[in-house]
Design a protein around this motif. Structure first.
Motif, PDB file in Angstrom:
ATOM      1  N   PRO A 125       0.865  -1.178   0.043  1.00 19.34           N
ATOM      2  CA  PRO A 125      -0.021  -0.150  -0.060  1.00 19.34           C
ATOM      3  C   PRO A 125       0.891   1.117   0.178  1.00 19.34           C
ATOM      4  CG  PRO A 125       0.127  -1.103   2.307  1.00 19.34           C
ATOM      5  CD  PRO A 125       0.904  -2.078   1.296  1.00 19.34           C
ATOM      6  N   LEU A 126       0.617   2.245  -0.874  1.00 16.74           N
ATOM      7  CA  LEU A 126       1.129   3.673  -0.711  1.00 16.74           C
ATOM      8  C   LEU A 126       0.632   4.205   0.423  1.00 16.74           C
ATOM      9  CD1 LEU A 126       1.133   4.618  -4.516  1.00 16.74           C
ATOM     10  CD2 LEU A 126       2.782   3.233  -3.202  1.00 16.74           C
ATOM     11  N   THR A 127       1.505   5.187   1.052  1.00 14.46           N
ATOM     12  CA  THR A 127       1.234   5.944   2.031  1.00 14.46           C
ATOM     13  C   THR A 127       0.122   7.370   1.452  1.00 14.46           C
ATOM     14  OG1 THR A 127       2.879   5.681   3.129  1.00 14.46           O
ATOM     15  CG2 THR A 127       1.738   7.432   3.954  1.00 14.46           C
ATOM     16  N   ARG A 128      -1.092   7.207   1.776  1.00 16.43           N
ATOM     17  CA  ARG A 128      -2.123   8.189   1.324  1.00 16.43           C
ATOM     18  C   ARG A 128      -1.613   9.702   2.143  1.00 16.43           C
ATOM     19  NH1 ARG A 128      -7.840   9.198   2.926  1.00 16.43           N
ATOM     20  NH2 ARG A 128      -7.022   7.995   4.822  1.00 16.43           N
ATOM     21  N   VAL A 129      -1.461  10.697   1.278  1.00 16.13           N
ATOM     22  CA  VAL A 129      -1.061  11.979   1.846  1.00 16.13           C
ATOM     23  C   VAL A 129      -2.246  12.839   1.442  1.00 16.13           C
ATOM     24  CG1 VAL A 129       0.710  13.904   1.305  1.00 16.13           C
ATOM     25  CG2 VAL A 129       1.303  11.707   1.041  1.00 16.13           C
ATOM     26  N   TYR A 130      -3.001  12.641   0.597  1.00 15.80           N
ATOM     27  CA  TYR A 130      -4.085  13.512   0.531  1.00 15.80           C
ATOM     28  C   TYR A 130      -5.426  13.022   1.087  1.00 15.80           C
ATOM     29  CZ  TYR A 130      -7.475  16.894  -1.631  1.00 15.80           C
ATOM     30  OH  TYR A 130      -8.285  17.716  -1.711  1.00 15.80           O
ATOM     31  N   HIS A 131      -6.050  13.698   2.136  1.00 16.93           N
ATOM     32  CA  HIS A 131      -7.168  13.093   2.814  1.00 16.93           C
ATOM     33  C   HIS A 131      -8.531  13.950   2.520  1.00 16.93           C
ATOM     34  CE1 HIS A 131      -4.529  10.472   4.981  1.00 16.93           C
ATOM     35  NE2 HIS A 131      -3.581  11.427   5.050  1.00 16.93           N
ATOM     36  N   ASP A 132      -8.585  14.848   1.764  1.00 20.01           N
ATOM     37  CA  ASP A 132      -9.799  15.842   1.334  1.00 20.01           C
ATOM     38  C   ASP A 132     -10.478  14.976   0.151  1.00 20.01           C
ATOM     39  OD1 ASP A 132      -9.224  17.552   3.646  1.00 20.01           O
ATOM     40  OD2 ASP A 132      -8.163  18.819   2.246  1.00 20.01           O
ATOM     41  N   ASP A 133     -11.641  15.969  -0.209  1.00 18.69           N
ATOM     42  CA  ASP A 133     -12.335  15.573  -1.517  1.00 18.69           C
ATOM     43  C   ASP A 133     -11.618  15.691  -2.603  1.00 18.69           C
ATOM     44  OD1 ASP A 133     -14.306  15.190  -3.296  1.00 18.69           O
ATOM     45  OD2 ASP A 133     -15.847  16.350  -2.035  1.00 18.69           O
ATOM     46  N   ILE A 134     -11.524  14.364  -3.195  1.00 22.66           N
ATOM     47  CA  ILE A 134     -10.814  14.548  -4.645  1.00 22.66           C
ATOM     48  C   ILE A 134     -11.528  14.825  -6.047  1.00 22.66           C
ATOM     49  CG2 ILE A 134      -9.102  12.604  -3.831  1.00 22.66           C
ATOM     50  CD1 ILE A 134     -11.103  10.574  -5.014  1.00 22.66           C
ATOM     51  N   ARG A 135     -12.727  15.174  -5.785  1.00 23.97           N
ATOM     52  CA  ARG A 135     -13.479  15.843  -7.006  1.00 23.97           C
ATOM     53  C   ARG A 135     -12.740  17.109  -7.358  1.00 23.97           C
ATOM     54  NH1 ARG A 135     -19.113  17.052  -5.201  1.00 23.97           N
ATOM     55  NH2 ARG A 135     -17.759  17.712  -3.293  1.00 23.97           N
ATOM     56  N   LYS A 136     -12.125  17.831  -6.663  1.00 27.19           N
ATOM     57  CA  LYS A 136     -11.423  19.221  -7.048  1.00 27.19           C
ATOM     58  C   LYS A 136     -10.336  18.890  -8.250  1.00 27.19           C
ATOM     59  CE  LYS A 136      -7.600  20.071  -3.990  1.00 27.19           C
ATOM     60  NZ  LYS A 136      -7.313  20.981  -3.017  1.00 27.19           N
ATOM     61  N   PHE A 137      -9.824  17.486  -8.215  1.00 23.77           N
ATOM     62  CA  PHE A 137      -8.742  17.411  -9.164  1.00 23.77           C
ATOM     63  C   PHE A 137      -9.365  16.975 -10.555  1.00 23.77           C
ATOM     64  CE2 PHE A 137      -6.860  15.364  -5.288  1.00 23.77           C
ATOM     65  CZ  PHE A 137      -6.147  16.581  -4.932  1.00 23.77           C
ATOM     66  N   PHE A 138     -10.617  17.158 -10.831  1.00 19.88           N
ATOM     67  CA  PHE A 138     -11.251  17.201 -12.319  1.00 19.88           C
ATOM     68  C   PHE A 138     -11.559  18.548 -12.684  1.00 19.88           C
ATOM     69  CE2 PHE A 138     -11.960  12.812 -10.784  1.00 19.88           C
ATOM     70  CZ  PHE A 138     -12.016  12.175 -12.103  1.00 19.88           C
ATOM     71  N   TYR A 139     -11.038  18.721 -14.112  1.00 27.20           N
ATOM     72  CA  TYR A 139     -11.280  20.100 -14.570  1.00 27.20           C
ATOM     73  C   TYR A 139     -12.188  19.731 -15.817  1.00 27.20           C
ATOM     74  CZ  TYR A 139      -7.259  18.527 -16.948  1.00 27.20           C
ATOM     75  OH  TYR A 139      -6.348  17.923 -17.680  1.00 27.20           O
TER      76      TYR A 139
END
Length: 179
Positions: A125-139
């Motif tokens: 498993p990779l270490t998850r660094v980002y813990h917020d809503d991931i929808r913002k990564f879509f443009y």
């Protein structure tokens, strides 16, 4: 509804090798307003780590969804894990480090990383660094007619480890929770 673009170019590019991973598939099931997508989902993709005289690798991947990701209440990254697809690979220690960054408008956000890889483990498993809503990564992407997420991958290969000349295919499993 979904159009995945995994970009792979194995020729050296300056001091790196371009590898593609469709990690952005993390949101592939979360781009629908349908209640049936609420819950936990997994997506799978792969990429090739091929031996080169260079000790680094880099690449990118994209995912396009037809519906606005904001049509759901939220999406959270639960985990990302790597696994060698070749059963002859005893562990992933041939990868010294790996980092995944979501890029929007030239701004990179690290979402996961791992260094070092544990000895004797084929699934890491990779270490998850980002813990917020991931929808913002879509443009909004007029070229595709949908919404696209772009992920850059970079890492370092341990050249003291033996890697088959044809490379090692890695499987990436990504899990998300859609609200």
């Amino acid at each position: 509804m979904l159009d995945r673009h995994a970009r792979t170019a194995l020729a050296p590019h300056r001091r790196s090798t371009r590898l593609g991973v469709a990690l952005a598939a993390v949101l592939s099931l979360g781009a629908s307003a349908c209640a049936s997508v609420i819950g936990e989902h997994e997506a799978e993709t792969k990429f090739l780590v091929k031996p080169t005289p260079l000790s680094t690798f880099a690449g990118w991947s994209e995912l396009t969804v037809s519906q606005d990701p904001n049509s759901i209440d939220g999406a959270e990254l639960m985990f990302i894990r790597l696994e060698a697809r070749d059963n002859n690979v005893p562990d992933l220690t041939f990868i010294k480090s790996i980092t995944a960054e979501a890029v929007v408008d030239g701004v990179a956000t690290t979402i996961a990383r791992k260094s070092p890889m544990p000895v004797g483990e084929r699934i890491v498993p990779l270490t998850r660094v980002y813990h917020d809503d991931i929808r913002k990564f879509f443009y909004e992407d007029p070229e595709s007619g949908g919404y696209t997420a772009h992920v850059d991958w970079r890492g370092e290969i341990d050249q003291t480890k033996t890697i088959p000349p044809e490379g090692v295919w890695m499987k990436v499993i990504v899990a998300i929770r859609v609200e």
